[in-house]
Design a protein around this motif. Structure first.
Motif, short mmCIF file in Angstrom:
data_model
loop_
_atom_site.label_atom_id
_atom_site.label_comp_id
_atom_site.label_asym_id
_atom_site.label_seq_id
_atom_site.Cartn_x
_atom_site.Cartn_y
_atom_site.Cartn_z
N THR A 22 -9.97 -9.85 -40.57
CA THR A 22 -10.82 -10.77 -40.84
C THR A 22 -9.94 -11.87 -41.90
N LEU A 33 -9.87 -4.06 -31.73
CA LEU A 33 -10.50 -3.22 -32.84
C LEU A 33 -11.74 -3.96 -33.51
N GLU A 34 -11.90 -5.11 -33.56
CA GLU A 34 -13.03 -5.90 -34.07
C GLU A 34 -14.16 -5.14 -33.26
N TYR A 39 -15.14 -1.63 -33.89
CA TYR A 39 -15.96 -1.40 -35.32
C TYR A 39 -17.36 -1.88 -35.16
N SER A 40 -17.47 -2.93 -34.54
CA SER A 40 -18.66 -3.35 -34.35
C SER A 40 -19.62 -2.36 -33.54
N SER A 61 -18.92 0.89 -33.62
CA SER A 61 -19.38 2.04 -34.52
C SER A 61 -20.41 1.65 -35.45
N HIS A 62 -20.30 0.47 -35.80
CA HIS A 62 -21.23 0.01 -36.74
C HIS A 62 -22.80 0.03 -36.32
N SER A 98 -23.70 3.68 -36.43
CA SER A 98 -23.84 4.25 -37.53
C SER A 98 -25.54 3.86 -38.06
N TYR A 114 -11.93 1.94 -26.21
CA TYR A 114 -10.85 2.83 -26.86
C TYR A 114 -9.71 2.94 -25.77
N TYR A 153 -7.67 -0.08 -26.07
CA TYR A 153 -6.94 -0.03 -27.29
C TYR A 153 -5.59 0.79 -27.22
N PRO A 173 -8.50 4.79 -34.71
CA PRO A 173 -9.60 4.94 -33.87
C PRO A 173 -9.62 5.83 -32.68
N ARG A 204 -10.27 9.37 -34.07
CA ARG A 204 -11.74 9.36 -34.34
C ARG A 204 -12.65 9.48 -32.89
#
Length: 285
Positions: free
Chosen positions: A4, A24-25, A28-29, A31-32, A35, A57, A60, A106, A109
């Motif tokens: 960012t 990656l973004e 992240y989103s 995973s967010h 969560s 993934y 990635y 990632p 994970r």
């Protein structure tokens, strides 16, 4: 802390930023959102949404090698990026880890998710709606994990082939070939047919060939640390036999029969000769 801010600062060109951080973004989103659902106890919808994004993934993982190359390149020629990276790495959230160590996280994970969901599945009653969704998630995670494992193995294999190619003097022996897999390497003694003394040689075993090499002269200006290729044996017409190798003290002897040559290989280490026998037999098969 990286993507960012780098986007806002314009330190890296958009294409370079995309190459280093890949999707990656989006990861992240995803995973967010997972969560967010888990915190509210909505396991089913959380899993469904997350499984739709699992391909990220795989992409990635495919991008990671190029990401590391581009990162190295930018650190070499982009002073402001070098400074920024160093500064961000001092943040307590990273516990002393460098960006190079953060990039594979990632994928690690995802591996943890696989085990976590499997445990969860085993402890969920088969009668619940959650059980089906968990079973589906575990299946999807296993498929993506296999995809990623395949990418990692291919990359490691390429590095092995490249390393062996660099170890061998000159370019005459072509190690880097598509579809070839590295299996193992090690020193063995070659037993000559006419009562000469044993010759110590380095052998490299691949899925289709066996390479025998000997060390270059230690005083050679350019090649003192290299090996000279002595022979390349194709495995498609090879048979492997163990001559003896049953006593702990004496090691063992292998015969490798090719159409126009028979090779006698010896080791004083019992375990070593057994391992070679297994590897050669599997490669020939």
């Amino acid at each position: 802390y990286f993507v960012t801010i780098l986007k806002a600062k314009g330190t890296l060109k958009p294409a370079v930023l995309e190459t280093i951080f890949g999707p990656l973004e989006s990861i992240y989103s995803a995973s967010h959102v997972l969560s967010f659902h888990l915190e509210r106890g909505n396991l089913g919808p959380g899993l469904e949404n997350f499984c739709q994004n699992l391909d990220l993934y795989g992409h990635y993982a495919e991008n990671l090698e190029q990401a590391n190359k581009t990162l190295k390149e930018q650190l070499r020629k982009n002073k402001s990026f070098r400074r920024f990276k160093k500064l961000q790495e001092t943040r307590p959230q990273f516990q002393g880890r460098k960006l190079e160590e953060l990039l594979p996280l990632p994928l690690q994970r995802l591996h943890q998710y696989k085990h976590f969901f499997r445990d969860l599945l085993e402890n969920t009653s088969p009668d619940t709606a959650e059980h089906q969704k968990l079973a589906k998630a575990v299946k999807s995670l296993s498929e993506v994990s296999q995809w990623i494992q395949g990418i990692i193995e291919k990359r490691e294999n390429s590095l092995h082939l490249l390393r062996v190619q660099k170890l061998l003097k000159g370019q005459k022996t072509q190690v880097l070939t598509s579809g070839r897999w590295y299996i193992r390497e090690g020193w063995l003694l070659v037993v000559p047919s006419k009562g000469e003394e044993l010759k110590r040689r380095m052998f490299f075993l691949f899925s289709d060939i066996l390479i025998a090499a000997k060390p270059c002269h230690p005083l050679h200006l350019l090649n003192s640390h290299k090996l000279a290729c002595q022979a390349v044996y194709p495995l498609h017409q090879c048979t492997v036999d163990k001559v003896f190798g049953h006593t702990q003290s004496q090691g063992g002897l292998l015969t490798l029969s090719f159409p126009h040559k028979t090779l006698l290989l010896m080791s004083s280490d019992q375990q070593d000769i057994n391992d070679w026998y297994r590897s050669l037999t599997a490669a020939v098969r």
